[in-house]
Scaffold this motif. Sequence first.
Motif, PDB file in Angstrom:
ATOM      1  N   ALA A 115       0.844  -1.205   0.000  1.00  0.00           N
ATOM      2  CA  ALA A 115       0.000   0.000   0.000  1.00  0.00           C
ATOM      3  C   ALA A 115       0.877   1.251   0.000  1.00  0.00           C
ATOM      4  N   HIS A 116       1.961   1.209   0.762  1.00  0.00           N
ATOM      5  CA  HIS A 116       2.900   2.338   0.843  1.00  0.00           C
ATOM      6  C   HIS A 116       3.467   2.648  -0.551  1.00  0.00           C
ATOM      7  N   GLU A 117       3.889   1.620  -1.269  1.00  0.00           N
ATOM      8  CA  GLU A 117       4.462   1.844  -2.611  1.00  0.00           C
ATOM      9  C   GLU A 117       3.370   2.294  -3.592  1.00  0.00           C
ATOM     10  N   CYS A 118       2.149   1.793  -3.410  1.00  0.00           N
ATOM     11  CA  CYS A 118       1.035   2.254  -4.257  1.00  0.00           C
ATOM     12  C   CYS A 118       0.804   3.759  -4.062  1.00  0.00           C
ATOM     13  N   VAL A 119       0.936   4.240  -2.807  1.00  0.00           N
ATOM     14  CA  VAL A 119       0.758   5.676  -2.553  1.00  0.00           C
ATOM     15  C   VAL A 119       1.837   6.466  -3.294  1.00  0.00           C
ATOM     16  N   HIS A 120       3.072   5.966  -3.270  1.00  0.00           N
ATOM     17  CA  HIS A 120       4.138   6.661  -4.009  1.00  0.00           C
ATOM     18  C   HIS A 120       3.770   6.762  -5.496  1.00  0.00           C
ATOM     19  N   TRP A 121       3.293   5.674  -6.061  1.00  0.00           N
ATOM     20  CA  TRP A 121       2.946   5.731  -7.493  1.00  0.00           C
ATOM     21  C   TRP A 121       1.756   6.677  -7.725  1.00  0.00           C
ATOM     22  N   LYS A 143      13.310   5.013  -2.538  1.00  0.00           N
ATOM     23  CA  LYS A 143      13.831   3.913  -1.732  1.00  0.00           C
ATOM     24  C   LYS A 143      13.258   4.075  -0.347  1.00  0.00           C
ATOM     25  N   CYS A 144      12.502   3.100   0.118  1.00  0.00           N
ATOM     26  CA  CYS A 144      11.833   3.254   1.414  1.00  0.00           C
ATOM     27  C   CYS A 144      12.592   2.467   2.467  1.00  0.00           C
ATOM     28  N   ARG A 145      13.054   3.174   3.472  1.00  0.00           N
ATOM     29  CA  ARG A 145      13.944   2.569   4.454  1.00  0.00           C
ATOM     30  C   ARG A 145      13.229   2.293   5.776  1.00  0.00           C
ATOM     31  N   MET A 159       7.453  13.172   1.095  1.00  0.00           N
ATOM     32  CA  MET A 159       6.750  12.093   0.386  1.00  0.00           C
ATOM     33  C   MET A 159       6.714  10.811   1.213  1.00  0.00           C
ATOM     34  N   GLU A 160       7.795  10.553   1.947  1.00  0.00           N
ATOM     35  CA  GLU A 160       7.829   9.356   2.786  1.00  0.00           C
ATOM     36  C   GLU A 160       6.771   9.464   3.891  1.00  0.00           C
ATOM     37  N   ALA A 161       6.664  10.648   4.483  1.00  0.00           N
ATOM     38  CA  ALA A 161       5.656  10.840   5.539  1.00  0.00           C
ATOM     39  C   ALA A 161       4.248  10.654   4.969  1.00  0.00           C
ATOM     40  N   GLN A 162       4.026  11.134   3.759  1.00  0.00           N
ATOM     41  CA  GLN A 162       2.698  10.973   3.143  1.00  0.00           C
ATOM     42  C   GLN A 162       2.393   9.486   2.916  1.00  0.00           C
ATOM     43  N   ALA A 163       3.355   8.746   2.378  1.00  0.00           N
ATOM     44  CA  ALA A 163       3.104   7.317   2.106  1.00  0.00           C
ATOM     45  C   ALA A 163       2.890   6.551   3.411  1.00  0.00           C
ATOM     46  N   ARG A 164       3.689   6.874   4.425  1.00  0.00           N
ATOM     47  CA  ARG A 164       3.538   6.183   5.718  1.00  0.00           C
ATOM     48  C   ARG A 164       2.187   6.483   6.360  1.00  0.00           C
TER      49      ARG A 164
HETATM   50 ZN   LIG Z   1       8.325   5.192   0.830  1.00  0.00          ZN
END
Ligand SMILES: [Zn+2]
Length: 220
Positions: A115-121, A143-145, A159-164
């Motif tokens: 789901a996290h990677e789907c949000v990035h896309w 790259k999600c760490r 963007m990482e905060a948004q996906a999380r």
């Molecule tokens: Zn991410």
Amino acid sequence: MNYNINSLIPYIPTNEYDAVAEEFLHLYCEEALLRPMAIPIEHIAKNELGLDVKYIRLSEECDIYGMTIFSDGIVEVYDPAECLYDSKIFKRKTILIDPEAVKKTNLGCRNNTLAHECVHWYKHRLYYKMQSYTSTRQAKYCKCRVENLPNITEDENIMEAQARGIAPRILMPRATFIEAADQVGIKCKNENRDAIARLAKMFNVSRQSVRIRLNECGLL
Ligand SMILES: [Zn+2]
């Protein structure tokens, strides 16, 4: 939805994360807004968003759990059989998930990573499209760490905060999640161990993820 006109990063205040998750489900899994259910996130990634999902080791230390690739090019991945990093070419619209690293994330759940990677896309591909004009040989990817590094850029941090924030809201949409919590008898200040386990099964997410979502919804 507002975008930063220079970077094309969407501006999403945290109090709109639920609305973004609902908009995503409205487009790709309307049924999930009507009744509590496990979101078929891998099916959505592949068949609705048209993403190729690959399970592959990304780092020796298991500190990168997922990547979304926004332009064709070379990506470094880890080959555990040879104990070496290897450069491979991947196509745009590919999600890479490291099954070992996923176990180390806070939410320890493959569906949450998908789901996290789907949000990035879904929300960040315009940003990476802009970036792809600067160099063409190297793939553009996020790259999600497991732990955010201090040297990631401000853009990446946002963007990482948004996906999380949005990923668990896609997997446990607010209205049907609250309905299900009531059905299984979640009670404020109780331990709720069995009820949480039932919710985790119902939504196919980890128990920790359920607990966090219950807190967000003010139910614990
Ligand atoms: Zn991410």
